[in-house]
Write a protein that holds these residues in place. Structure first.
Motif, PDB file in Angstrom:
ATOM      1  N   VAL A  39      37.641  51.058  57.505  1.00  0.00           N
ATOM      2  CA  VAL A  39      38.219  52.654  57.318  1.00  0.00           C
ATOM      3  C   VAL A  39      37.366  54.173  56.904  1.00  0.00           C
ATOM      4  CG1 VAL A  39      40.387  53.692  57.993  1.00  0.00           C
ATOM      5  CG2 VAL A  39      40.214  51.260  58.539  1.00  0.00           C
ATOM      6  N   ARG A  40      37.190  54.013  55.281  1.00  0.00           N
ATOM      7  CA  ARG A  40      36.756  55.483  54.875  1.00  0.00           C
ATOM      8  C   ARG A  40      35.713  55.291  55.637  1.00  0.00           C
ATOM      9  NH1 ARG A  40      39.440  52.111  50.477  1.00  0.00           N
ATOM     10  NH2 ARG A  40      37.584  51.015  50.296  1.00  0.00           N
ATOM     11  N   ARG A  41      34.738  54.314  55.573  1.00  0.00           N
ATOM     12  CA  ARG A  41      33.741  54.860  56.480  1.00  0.00           C
ATOM     13  C   ARG A  41      33.882  55.424  56.939  1.00  0.00           C
ATOM     14  NH1 ARG A  41      30.099  49.307  55.797  1.00  0.00           N
ATOM     15  NH2 ARG A  41      29.522  50.778  57.447  1.00  0.00           N
ATOM     16  N   ALA A  42      34.012  55.132  58.353  1.00  0.00           N
ATOM     17  CA  ALA A  42      34.731  55.521  59.475  1.00  0.00           C
ATOM     18  C   ALA A  42      35.186  56.996  59.810  1.00  0.00           C
ATOM     19  CB  ALA A  42      35.147  55.319  60.237  1.00  0.00           C
ATOM     20  N   LYS A  43      35.913  56.452  58.809  1.00  0.00           N
ATOM     21  CA  LYS A  43      36.846  58.760  58.367  1.00  0.00           C
ATOM     22  C   LYS A  43      35.630  59.694  57.580  1.00  0.00           C
ATOM     23  CE  LYS A  43      41.630  58.253  57.036  1.00  0.00           C
ATOM     24  NZ  LYS A  43      42.474  58.408  56.584  1.00  0.00           N
ATOM     25  N   LYS A  44      34.301  59.749  57.338  1.00  0.00           N
ATOM     26  CA  LYS A  44      33.260  59.889  56.873  1.00  0.00           C
ATOM     27  C   LYS A  44      32.287  60.380  57.757  1.00  0.00           C
ATOM     28  CE  LYS A  44      34.064  58.953  52.302  1.00  0.00           C
ATOM     29  NZ  LYS A  44      32.842  57.522  50.786  1.00  0.00           N
ATOM     30  N   ARG A  45      32.405  59.815  58.928  1.00  0.00           N
ATOM     31  CA  ARG A  45      31.973  59.804  60.544  1.00  0.00           C
ATOM     32  C   ARG A  45      30.473  58.942  60.714  1.00  0.00           C
ATOM     33  NH1 ARG A  45      35.880  60.833  63.607  1.00  0.00           N
ATOM     34  NH2 ARG A  45      36.490  63.003  63.317  1.00  0.00           N
TER      35      ARG A  45
END
Length: 140
Positions: A39-45
């Protein structure tokens, strides 16, 4: 980036980094930690992290949508719209550990939107020609 939901094309497992045996609670905690990292990585696109998140939750999304919507096409539409909304709005998720709850709530709302709009598939082959002719005659 375009993600297309095709039922049954994703797996439900995370790769395991070790061969150690874990208790249910340890495995769940470890699994949740890996999901929060995605999720943290996905938030960084990061599209790879986002795709993996969607793959991990595909069965849950399908199960939820199919409990609300009767048609496979509507289920696929709801899931597709959910994936797009989650990608667009993931930065609004306040607590990463609630990702699945947040995503499923979006999915439920998309399903309700489809039900409200009356968008339903009608199989043309199921409607007989005589039935159509009878309907035409009544209209005239």
């Amino acid at each position: 980036m375009i993600l297309v939901f095709i039922p049954g094309t994703f797996s439900q497992t995370l790769p395991s980094n070790s061969h150690k045996t874990y208790t249910y609670e340890e495995e769940r905690t470890r699994h949740m930690g890996e999901i929060e990292q995605l999720v943290r990585r996905a938030k960084k696109r990061d599209p790879d992290a986002f795709t993996e998140l969607m793959q991990l939750h595909e069965k849950d999304m399908y199960r939820t949508a199919s409990a609300i919507l009767p048609q496979d096409a509507d289920i696929a539409d709801a899931i597709q719209e959910t994936i797009l909304t989650v990608w667009e709005k993931i930065d609004t998720l306040q607590k990463n550990r609630y990702f699945k709850t947040w995503m499923i709530r979006i999915l439920i709302n998309k399903c309700k939107d489809i039900l409200r709009s009356g968008r339903r598939m009608i199989c043309v082959e199921a409607v007989s020609y005589t039935h159509l002719r009878a309907h035409e005659t009544k209209a005239n």
